[in-house]
Design an enzyme around this catalytic site. Sequence first.
Site, PDB file in Angstrom:
ATOM      1  N   TYR A 141       0.817  -1.215   0.000  1.00 11.96           N
ATOM      2  CA  TYR A 141       0.000   0.000   0.000  1.00 11.96           C
ATOM      3  C   TYR A 141       0.858   1.274   0.000  1.00 11.96           C
ATOM      4  CZ  TYR A 141      -4.712  -1.848   0.778  1.00 11.96           C
ATOM      5  OH  TYR A 141      -5.941  -2.444   0.643  1.00 11.96           O
ATOM      6  N   LYS A 191       2.847 -15.607   2.363  1.00 10.80           N
ATOM      7  CA  LYS A 191       3.052 -16.311   1.096  1.00 10.80           C
ATOM      8  C   LYS A 191       4.544 -16.623   1.013  1.00 10.80           C
ATOM      9  CE  LYS A 191       1.565 -17.857  -2.907  1.00 10.80           C
ATOM     10  NZ  LYS A 191       0.652 -19.011  -3.020  1.00 10.80           N
ATOM     11  N   ASP A 223      -3.252 -18.351   0.277  1.00  7.81           N
ATOM     12  CA  ASP A 223      -4.262 -18.976  -0.592  1.00  7.81           C
ATOM     13  C   ASP A 223      -5.034 -20.049   0.176  1.00  7.81           C
ATOM     14  OD1 ASP A 223      -1.881 -20.389  -0.520  1.00  7.81           O
ATOM     15  OD2 ASP A 223      -1.862 -20.916  -2.646  1.00  7.81           O
ATOM     16  N   ASP A 247      -6.530  -6.924   3.967  1.00  3.93           N
ATOM     17  CA  ASP A 247      -7.639  -6.223   3.315  1.00  3.93           C
ATOM     18  C   ASP A 247      -8.561  -7.244   2.660  1.00  3.93           C
ATOM     19  OD1 ASP A 247      -9.136  -4.066   2.163  1.00  3.93           O
ATOM     20  OD2 ASP A 247      -8.117  -4.486   0.264  1.00  3.93           O
ATOM     21  N   ASP A 251     -12.551  -8.822   4.205  1.00  2.00           N
ATOM     22  CA  ASP A 251     -13.829  -8.785   3.477  1.00  2.00           C
ATOM     23  C   ASP A 251     -14.415 -10.193   3.394  1.00  2.00           C
ATOM     24  OD1 ASP A 251     -13.557  -6.030   2.931  1.00  2.00           O
ATOM     25  OD2 ASP A 251     -14.425  -6.282   0.935  1.00  2.00           O
TER      26      ASP A 251
HETATM   27  C1  IPM Z   1     -10.462  -1.030   3.929  1.00  2.00           C
HETATM   28  C2  IPM Z   1     -10.669  -0.392   2.573  1.00  2.00           C
HETATM   29  C3  IPM Z   1      -9.495   0.522   2.270  1.00  2.00           C
HETATM   30  C4  IPM Z   1      -8.248  -0.342   2.242  1.00  2.00           C
HETATM   31  C5  IPM Z   1      -9.635   1.341   0.963  1.00  2.00           C
HETATM   32  C6  IPM Z   1     -10.887   2.161   0.949  1.00  2.00           C
HETATM   33  C7  IPM Z   1      -8.423   2.191   0.716  1.00  2.00           C
HETATM   34  O1  IPM Z   1     -10.849  -1.366   1.596  1.00  2.00           O
HETATM   35  O2  IPM Z   1     -10.352  -0.290   4.920  1.00  2.00           O
HETATM   36  O3  IPM Z   1     -10.413  -2.256   3.997  1.00  2.00           O
HETATM   37  O4  IPM Z   1      -7.934  -0.960   1.218  1.00  2.00           O
HETATM   38  O5  IPM Z   1      -7.559  -0.391   3.259  1.00  2.00           O
HETATM   39 MG    MG Z   2     -10.976  -3.339   2.353  1.00  2.00          MG
END
Ligand code: IPM
Ligand code: MG
Length: 356
Positions: A141, A191, A223, A247, A251
């Site tokens: 990042y 990884k 993975d 990240d 999710d």
């Molecule tokens: C998160 C989001 C952010 C990230 C984006 C909006 C930059 O996806 O907080 O998970 O990738 O960190």
């Molecule tokens: Mg995110």
Amino acid sequence: MEKRIAVLPGDGIGKEVVQGAIEVLKAVGERYNHQFSFTFGEIGGSAYDSTGVPLPEETINICKESDAVLLGAVGGPKWDTIPVHLRPEQGLLQIRKELNLFANLRPTTYFASLADSSPLRKEIIEGVDMLMVRELTGGIYFGKPRERREVNGKEAVVDTLYYERDEIERVIRQAFELAKTRKKKVTSVDKANVLESSRLWREVAVEISKDYPEITLEHMLVDNGAMQLVRNPKQFDVVVTENMFGDILSDEASVLTGSLGMLPSASISEEGPYLYEPIHGSAPDIAGQNIANPLATILSAAMMLKVSFGLEEEAEVIEKAVNKVLDAGFRTGDIMSEGKTRVSTTEMIEEVKKAL
Ligand code: IPM
Ligand code: MG
């Protein structure tokens, strides 16, 4: 107790969900005799619209002068075509860097009353209780170079995954500290079969684990980790991983609870203030319609009370209220299922306040 809270609603549904957290904090403050004051700052696309940058200096100052920061969400299609370094997401990345928020804690807990809204079978998700610890201020990042270039007359591009040993150490140590108060297991996700950065990550994890003989360390390739998360999530307690893996996996982990709209997060530093935000994004498609789920932000406020202010009981009161409202069958659209009562954002906020 008197505390100053910086509030950065941001874009999309940010304003609507942050409102829920503020109202719940005020109600808890009244009941327990705490004075929470709120100072608003701009971030993201809306900050860009009014000031030309996604993170104005003034916002940084407001945050630094506060005891904790509450953030909504940033981003939206409206800003898709502006220069990359001014995009709303840059505001979020910059504030994380400015406040040195190196560890992002993303708990995934099972809500019994939401079992039906997860696409996964109940026996897979029942009783899940894991905590993702995502490195937040390093890795791909932030690494440089990050650019497009021409190589031998061809268009090329580079992103850089860069870590210094102490950046890895501090986040892994944090994961072990958290595991002490939980089920005493750390899964380090990497990884290492491909990436040099992951080999150092693994080495550091092994080293740090020597200071924590009571905690079991396990390594998992990312993975496989992605698969294990939906195949057998109950095996996890604390998961620690680098920025981008975290990240993606967080999710994925949200599916375990039924909706991204349920997951809170805390980002912590060595010195504070810490930042609290829901892990869902700005959901521009439903912004302004009063249908967004405010529970992740309300639960983020509970994390603030516990982690930043040490107010365990007050935090628990909020968590219990959220559970009560879910048990009573109130649902925003994202967690709606048959036979439940569909409510708007503001109605959901009211229900939580009533249940406190
Ligand atoms: C998160 C989001 C952010 C990230 C984006 C909006 C930059 O996806 O907080 O998970 O990738 O960190
Ligand atoms: Mg995110």
